[in-house]
Design an enzyme around this catalytic site. Sequence first.
Site, short mmCIF file in Angstrom:
data_model
loop_
_atom_site.label_atom_id
_atom_site.label_comp_id
_atom_site.label_asym_id
_atom_site.label_seq_id
_atom_site.Cartn_x
_atom_site.Cartn_y
_atom_site.Cartn_z
CG HIS A 10 10.72 -1.37 -15.28
ND1 HIS A 10 9.77 -0.32 -15.23
CD2 HIS A 10 10.00 -2.28 -16.17
CE1 HIS A 10 8.53 -0.35 -15.87
NE2 HIS A 10 8.63 -1.66 -16.47
CG ASN A 33 3.54 0.58 -17.18
OD1 ASN A 33 2.39 0.24 -17.36
ND2 ASN A 33 4.46 0.53 -18.29
CG ASP A 86 7.28 4.69 -10.41
OD1 ASP A 86 8.10 5.41 -11.01
OD2 ASP A 86 6.72 3.78 -11.07
O1 DOR Z 1 4.09 4.00 -14.26
C1 DOR Z 1 5.29 4.27 -14.78
N1 DOR Z 1 5.60 5.46 -15.10
N2 DOR Z 1 6.38 3.14 -14.64
C2 DOR Z 1 7.32 3.19 -15.17
O2 DOR Z 1 8.37 2.59 -14.95
C3 DOR Z 1 7.94 4.54 -15.76
C4 DOR Z 1 7.12 5.89 -15.39
C5 DOR Z 1 7.30 6.88 -16.15
O3 DOR Z 1 8.32 7.40 -16.58
O4 DOR Z 1 6.20 7.76 -16.59
ZN ZN Z 2 9.44 1.45 -13.47
#
Ligand code: DOR
Ligand code: ZN
Length: 427
Positions: free
Chosen positions: A177, A276, A303
């Site tokens: 990441h 993210n 994701d």
């Molecule tokens: O938006 C995100 N949510 N990016 C990540 O890298 C982790 C993920 C999460 O675990 O909610």
């Molecule tokens: Zn991530």
Amino acid sequence: MTKLALNNVRPYGEDVTSILIDVEDGVIDSIGDNPFDDADETIDCGGNVLLPGLVDMHVHLREPGREDTETIATGSDAAAKGGFTAVFTMANTNPVIDQPFLAEAVWEKGQTYGKCDVYPVGSITKGLEGKSLTEIGLMARSGVRMFSDDGKCVNDPQLMRRAIEYAKAHDVILAQHAEDHRMTEGAVAHEGEQAARLGLRGWPRVAEESIVARDAIMTRDYGGRYHLCHASTEGTVELLRFAKAQGINVTAEVTPHHLLLTDEMLSTYDGLFRVNPPLREKRDAEALKQALLDGTVDVIATDHAPHGSEDKCVEFEHAKPGMLGLETSMAIVHRVFVESGLADWRFVAKVMSERPAEILRLEDQGRPIAVGEPANLTLIDPQDTWTAKGKDMASKASNTPYEGIEFNARVVGTWLRGTQTYSAKKA
Ligand code: DOR
Ligand code: ZN
């Protein structure tokens, strides 16, 4: 011997044919020009598109620790509904998946539930703290194929170097990441005009790209199999192109939301759009699309990140990053690539099933639709208009950024080793 006939299907959206499945063995028994009429069960698939079961390299199923937002069972239901037969669930649970017995428990729960193969991702550092490495070798021996601190970046270069070396020794994937945390302190949105207008703290492209560049060079010098999670910028695409041209062993994924959505969505300050890495600009989405088409980016991964409304229906800055993805990804890929005429169903099979299975070395996934191959299959109706709604999701959470958006393609059936794990019709 129980036989299931899927009559009148179009494998890869091509010629109409019929498929006979040996349900006990979970394999494709025969393929014929005419419908199979003497099977134990017969389904007329109405000329719908048949693909190998989809494989998602990147989901968050929240078990253990946040079973109020998703469990391995509800996540498997969402996966099956989205057309997936295998998913890799990230290690950022509570406790973190940093020991073999925790990884084994995830796999076993998924198998007991039986709707989807749920592969555990092991963390790179203990407790995801970025301080000391986990027992990558022991976890690899218990079957873990991929390691990641996803949710966080392995920022420390010396730790990353050691991780690359261990991962190489055990022949497992290291998934990064990419985020220089020092550069994203307090950041909630892509650094650009939109964030400036909205008064949101910006997350610059360089926070991702600097890590991608560093990791590519490390992979060049120390070897191993490096995978980049959720590529989000035009510059990352350029770096990947450079790395691949040098013969560096890197692969990369892009999410459906980074292909379809941009930071323009943020104007309502709706926490559903916080993620993210953040939603970027049109030129980033365009570059990512081209990169997927030309193979610079290898796969689509969702994701899928479920969160409860207490964490999403709050001020943008306080919303947790992440959005649901499993149940909308195929429809988005259809919209962006198939409907637009940019690519065909063969391409969808490649980026959503064959390539991820190949990267993860899954021998029974992403296989051709052919006699003797495992009956891991997804049936798609490309002309079934439906509207995405959080409340209709099989997922326990409802944080979809596509609320109220109409899509034209829908998964209508999923089979895992010949057993139906999802059916749109109750018939
Ligand atoms: O938006 C995100 N949510 N990016 C990540 O890298 C982790 C993920 C999460 O675990 O909610
Ligand atoms: Zn991530």
